[in-house]
Write an enzyme that holds these catalytic residues in place. Sequence first.
Site, PDB file in Angstrom:
ATOM      1  N   GLU A  79      18.647  57.439  82.730  1.00 23.27           N
ATOM      2  CA  GLU A  79      18.449  56.052  82.714  1.00 23.27           C
ATOM      3  C   GLU A  79      17.918  55.583  81.318  1.00 23.27           C
ATOM      4  OE1 GLU A  79      16.510  58.814  84.017  1.00 23.27           O
ATOM      5  OE2 GLU A  79      14.484  58.166  84.195  1.00 23.27           O
TER       6      GLU A  79
ATOM      7  N   HIS B  13      16.841  62.063  80.364  1.00 23.97           N
ATOM      8  CA  HIS B  13      16.675  60.838  81.355  1.00 23.97           C
ATOM      9  C   HIS B  13      18.006  60.186  81.201  1.00 23.97           C
ATOM     10  CE1 HIS B  13      12.599  61.177  82.527  1.00 23.97           C
ATOM     11  NE2 HIS B  13      12.415  62.002  81.605  1.00 23.97           N
TER      12      HIS B  13
ATOM     13  N   CYS C  64      14.947  65.067  85.556  1.00 23.17           N
ATOM     14  CA  CYS C  64      13.916  65.504  84.604  1.00 23.17           C
ATOM     15  C   CYS C  64      12.994  66.666  85.638  1.00 23.17           C
ATOM     16  CB  CYS C  64      12.893  64.404  84.193  1.00 23.17           C
ATOM     17  SG  CYS C  64      11.771  64.755  83.094  1.00 23.17           S
TER      18      CYS C  64
END
Lengths: 253, 214
Positions: free
Chosen positions: B196, B194, B86
């Site tokens: 994650e 992202h 990001c």
Amino acid sequence: MLKCRVIPCLDVKDGRVVKGVNFVDLKDAGDPVESAIAYDAAGADELCFLDITASHENRGTILDVVRRTAEACFMPLTVGGGVRTTDDIRNLLLAGADKVSIMTAAVNNRDFVREAAEKFGSQCIVVAIDAKQVAPGRWEIFTHGGRKPTGINAIDYAKEVVALGAGEILLTSMDRDGTKSGFDITLTRAIADSVNVPLIASGGVGTLDHLVEGIRDGHATAVLAASIFHFGEYTIRAAKEHMQSAGLPVRMD
Amino acid sequence: MSVAIVDYGSGNLHSAHKAIERAAAEQGAQVIVTSDPDVVRRVDRIVLPGVGAFADCRRGLDHVAGMVEALEESVIRGSKPFLGICVGMQLLASRGLEHGVAQGLAWIPGEVIEIKPTTPNLKVPHMGWNTLAPKRQHPLLKDIPTGENGLHAYFVHSYHLQATNPDHVIASTEYGAELTAMVGRDNIVGTQFHPEKSQKLGLALIANFLRWTP
């Protein structure tokens, strides 16, 4: 292509889910983390926790819930309810929330929206709007679960908080919430078309057609629902298949 | 094998930490969240997360004494595998134009510019799940289905990196226009989305990063 989002919302009180999820066999239907894992596996696009803990002493319980959820679920998480200070926001983000939803604090002090957006970035600041129709074509903001009128015009307010840096609007029609009669489409569209940030429609979902209407007719980019998913009436998958057959782009990963 | 997640006060480290830890456990790798430049020098791989505004993140990174130097030393001269996420990806650019001009690390020449909606119904931030359109093959995308019918990645951003050299763009995503989704060269890679928070695609990409030998 960006997909429409389907967001289940869990009410959490003192660290426990208020209306437990029962579409799968959970060891503990009251554990928000178990519910989150189930929704993650079911293909939810995001998850929303609304903290309705009343007592000040138990307010920290949500942080533990968020922390444990972030350890087990690799999906976006929005947390709202009782967020009053930038410290509240920071604690939730550090615990693993991706977005924080603010409501009463923004109504009481608009500058809080600006302060929050400047500190943490617009992308993680959601402003929740609970609106009720007061006259044809006029909706006002209500707080305290729809009990307390503020006299503030909902459309003007939405434009104002976006100008101050809100990155998303979570709009709930208090007239429809809990009725299962569908979103207030006129309200949803009026606000969605007035702001240039994404809007999550909420309040009133009873059928899968309602989800389609929220996006197709209400111009929302995401739909939020609670009971139709929690009680196993519909699965996330069924919701998305229905939306897809109506021509809406959805994620089926 | 060890991985450092650089902690420079830019929130949401917990999610990145846990996702990388999960992928790392399968490969027996150690994950360290650190703001110590010496740890960055010592580890085998480096992840730079980032949430918020470009200038704020740059300030945060500069506030950790010796961190930029340790990153330059490890990544540019030491050729350690590097993943920016990001704003951690955007910081790779020469400069960012969010709330004024701020200098980036200039590892991937280019500018971080505002997303301009091409039609009024396109909302900014670009928020939600979108597919990736690869521009070239890359080890981090190995065995990950991409394209319109592929897996989705989770995006939430109002700015994107416009790379000067088109060869540095690994993948784009379609949102009215083409937005940069993933950049890289040599041992450096960055994702606007992202990993994650991107479930299957994200965990697969992180696992690929941990195996990557550029």
